[in-house]
Enzyme design. Structure first.
Site, short mmCIF file in Angstrom:
data_model
loop_
_atom_site.label_atom_id
_atom_site.label_comp_id
_atom_site.label_asym_id
_atom_site.label_seq_id
_atom_site.Cartn_x
_atom_site.Cartn_y
_atom_site.Cartn_z
N ARG A 117 0.90 -1.09 0.30
CA ARG A 117 -0.20 0.16 -0.05
C ARG A 117 0.95 1.28 -0.13
O ARG A 117 1.66 1.49 1.18
CB ARG A 117 -1.00 0.03 1.10
CG ARG A 117 -1.79 1.18 1.36
CD ARG A 117 -2.83 0.84 2.73
NE ARG A 117 -3.71 1.84 2.84
CZ ARG A 117 -4.89 2.20 2.26
NH1 ARG A 117 -5.38 1.10 1.84
NH2 ARG A 117 -5.79 3.02 2.82
N GLN A 139 -9.94 -3.35 -3.58
CA GLN A 139 -11.34 -2.64 -3.22
C GLN A 139 -12.37 -2.94 -4.22
O GLN A 139 -13.48 -3.28 -3.89
CB GLN A 139 -11.14 -1.23 -2.63
CG GLN A 139 -12.39 -0.53 -2.55
CD GLN A 139 -12.97 -0.80 -1.18
OE1 GLN A 139 -12.18 -0.85 0.13
NE2 GLN A 139 -14.28 -1.42 -0.96
N ASP A 162 -17.01 8.17 -2.09
CA ASP A 162 -15.86 8.08 -1.47
C ASP A 162 -15.65 9.38 -0.80
O ASP A 162 -16.29 10.41 -1.08
CB ASP A 162 -14.64 7.72 -2.43
CG ASP A 162 -13.57 7.31 -1.85
OD1 ASP A 162 -13.41 7.07 -0.60
OD2 ASP A 162 -12.37 7.21 -2.26
N CYS A 180 -16.09 3.05 0.32
CA CYS A 180 -15.05 2.23 0.67
C CYS A 180 -14.67 2.26 1.96
O CYS A 180 -13.48 1.85 2.68
CB CYS A 180 -13.94 2.15 -0.46
SG CYS A 180 -13.19 3.83 -0.69
#
Length: 314
Positions: free
Chosen positions: A101, A131, A224, A264
């Site tokens: 990440r 995701q 988001d 998310c």
């Protein structure tokens, strides 16, 4: 050839369907499949804040019979203390797979080139493909399929989630609409790639500045945060720009009556999404968060099974 999962279109439409089917199987039988038995070690490297990514990968690796090895990105200093290439060579000798990440997609690609093991994108500034697999699995569970469904992504689409929805959604044969202010659409090159994918899958992408037009009659509503990591100093200006795109009860009412709502996380109630929506009956946000584990288990198992086999990515 070593397969990696660096961006959503690293999987063909058939491969994406295969991974999603595997995810559903692993969710139904979470402890019956051990492709990482040994245990094989999977290195998890985090340069950005994380909750769901770390928790879901750690749990998933263990359930697959593997050993999750946490590498603190701040301590490792990848690209600063040591080059990406050197870190890749080290991790490739210690782990069967690398989950990273981080910020730059180019660094992730270098890790995949140099490590000699499968590398998985756990989020970069450009894409968030794990995701999206979790999102697609969630939609599939609630709608019974993906092809032909219409999804609206509202707010700041000039982000990794916007890019990934364009590619992954169209790969699945979905129609993806982006409702966003001028200048906040997904990357133009990504939209072009998604349109080309749609010629084969029957999916499509469209961009509008009208939030009502974006959500009219859709099956899925997605949003988001308006303030992505690293943009905190722009928070006030962004709230002003994006406020017409907030996912409110009134806006959701213009979607299909059985539409599902996704986010998310982390979510900011009263900003990009109303509390009554994210905590309401059409929200599938918590299924979506859980499905990170199942989708990522499927990716890891699928990549492990394809080590040494020919494919799209290397």
């Amino acid at each position: 050839m070593i397969r990696s999962f660096l961006r959503d279109d690293d999987l063909t439409p058939a491969e994406q369907a295969e991974v999603l089917a595997l995810a559903a199987k692993l969710k139904a039988q979470p402890y019956d499949h051990k492709p990482l038995a040994g245990p094989r070690t999977v290195a998890m490297v985090f340069d950005k804040p994380t909750l769901r990514t770390q928790a879901s990968f750690a749990a998933g690796i263990a359930e697959l019979g593997g050993n999750p090895m946490l590498v603190d990105g701040a301590l490792a200093g990848i690209g600063k203390r040591e080059s990406v290439a050197d870190v890749a060579r080290v991790l490739g000798r210690q782990a069967s797979q690398v989950v990273w990440r981080t910020y730059a997609q180019s660094d992730l690609e270098e890790m995949a080139t140099m490590s000699g093991v499968p590398v998985i994108n756990a989020l970069t500034d450009e894409f968030h493909p794990c995701q999206l697999l979790a999102d697609l699995l969630t939609v599939q569970e609630h709608k019974g399929g993906l092809a032909g469904l219409t999804v609206a992504f509202l707010g700041d689409a000039a982000c990794n989630m916007g890019n990934s929805w364009a590619l992954a959604g169209v790969t699945a044969g979905m129609h993806v609409r982006f409702g966003c202010p001028e200048g906040y659409a997904p990357d133009a090159g990504v939209l072009e790639q998604a349109s080309a994918l749609g010629a084969a899958t029957g999916g499509s992408v469209a961009v509008t500045t009208d939030p009502a037009a974006a959500v009219e009659g859709v099956d899925v509503v997605v949003t988001d945060t308006w303030v992505s990591m690293g943009k905190e100093d722009e928070a006030a200006a962004r709230r002003e720009v994006f406020s017409p795109y907030a996912v409110t009860e009134d806006l959701v009412a213009q979607a299909r009556p059985d539409a599902v709502v996704m986010h998310c996380l982390p979510a900011y109630r009263g900003s990009e999404i109303a509390a009554a929506v994210i905590d309401g009956p059409q929200s599938v946000v918590w299924d979506e968060a859980e499905n990170r584990r199942h989708a990522q288990k499927a990716v890891m198992a699928w990549l492990q099974a394809h080590v040494g086999q020919p494919g799209k990515t290397g």
